[in-house]
Design an enzyme around this catalytic site. Structure first.
Site, mmCIF file in Angstrom:
data_model
loop_
_atom_site.group_PDB
_atom_site.id
_atom_site.type_symbol
_atom_site.label_atom_id
_atom_site.label_comp_id
_atom_site.label_asym_id
_atom_site.label_seq_id
_atom_site.Cartn_x
_atom_site.Cartn_y
_atom_site.Cartn_z
ATOM 1 N N CYS A 136 0.831 -1.204 0.000
ATOM 2 C CA CYS A 136 0.000 0.000 0.000
ATOM 3 C C CYS A 136 0.870 1.261 0.000
ATOM 4 C CB CYS A 136 -0.987 -0.032 1.152
ATOM 5 S SG CYS A 136 -2.343 1.161 0.958
ATOM 6 N N HIS A 238 -3.615 -4.949 0.440
ATOM 7 C CA HIS A 238 -3.107 -5.412 1.741
ATOM 8 C C HIS A 238 -3.150 -6.945 1.813
ATOM 9 C CE1 HIS A 238 -2.591 -1.671 4.090
ATOM 10 N NE2 HIS A 238 -3.448 -1.190 3.207
ATOM 11 N N GLU A 240 -1.577 -8.887 3.730
ATOM 12 C CA GLU A 240 -1.533 -9.393 5.112
ATOM 13 C C GLU A 240 -2.924 -9.607 5.689
ATOM 14 O OE1 GLU A 240 -2.103 -5.014 5.677
ATOM 15 O OE2 GLU A 240 -1.018 -6.295 4.272
#
Length: 261
Positions: A136, A238, A240
């Site tokens: 990001c 993102h 994660e």
């Protein structure tokens, strides 16, 4: 065993070898530096959401946090000397002054210490071909560091808030990953890849030396790679936040193992 009979670690290139050749690679992750509360304390603190370093450990790496600190070539080099891989994490908007613009009304108050620290880490990583993943803000900073610019408020460009629902809620979007790229090799999808988005800025003018490896259907750049670097990848989304998909983190960890060799 007496002190005199204890084994002495073998020195390898000035460092003590303690079986490090088989240890998991060391992955540095940059952190926030913000005001935070814990119990009776209300102070500036360096921190990072757990999902980031959980993803690294689940992918087989060792996570080490890298808080913003004074930029000095010797300090930056010493930090990078100890790493096998690097992640530039998400966070506040990059200072528009870095790409010659005045701030938009929606742009965050700049975090100058973090911008400078992460720029130095990225620059050093590219020079030494240290594997890195930008997430990001990490993608945006990479583009700015290499001379590119950003759309400061993407809804002004695409006419919607599809990438930022606000209030800490991630949006789901589809991206097309380009074949023949690092991202394409790691994210081999027969159809559009579903990703978690939380951003209101994006790449405008692409920096020299970057190759686009994913876009969304409105043309927004969703992934870039540093041309000629074995593993220099950044994504606008993102990864994660998707606990079921560790492919990008696993790719970084594997590249870090090769780098250490």
């Amino acid at each position: 065993m007496s002190a005199s009979s204890e084994p002495v670690p073998e020195l390898v290139e000035g460092r003590a070898s303690t079986g490090s050749a088989t240890a998991p690679p060391l992955i540095g992750l940059t952190t926030y530096l913000e005001r935070a509360q814990s119990g009776v304390w209300d102070v500036r603190a360096a921190f990072l959401p757990q999902v980031y370093f959980d993803a690294v450990t689940r992918a087989g790496g060792i996570a080490v946090l890298l808080p913003p600190q004074p930029v000095d070539t010797a300090i930056t080099d010493r930090v990078l000397d100890g790493l096998d891989g690097l992640i530039i994490t998400g966070g506040k908007d990059v200072d528009p002054a870095r790409y010659g613009q005045q701030p938009h009304t929606t742009t965050d108050e700049p975090r100058l210490e973090r911008d400078a620290w992460e720029d130095a880490l990225l620059t050093g990583a590219i020079v030494r071909e240290l594997p890195f993943l930008g997430i990001c803000r990490g993608l945006q900073l990479l583009n700015v560091s290499l001379g590119g610019t950003l759309h400061q408020h993407l809804p002004d460009v695409i006419g919607s808030t599809r990438y930022n629902a606000g209030y800490g809620r991630f949006s789901e979007n589809s991206v097309e990953v380009h074949a023949g790229t690092i991202a394409g090799d790691l994210l081999d999808e027969p159809a559009a890849l579903k990703v978690h988005s939380y951003h209101h800025q994006a790449i405008d003018e692409l920096a020299d030396g970057l190759v686009v490896s994913a876009r969304s259907d409105d043309g927004t750049i969703q992934a870039v790679e540093v041309d000629g670097v074995p593993f220099g990848l950044a994504v606008q989304w993102h990864p994660e936040e998707n606990a079921d998909d560790l492919r990008l983190f696993a790719g970084l960890v594997e590249a870090a193992k090769e780098y250490r060799k």
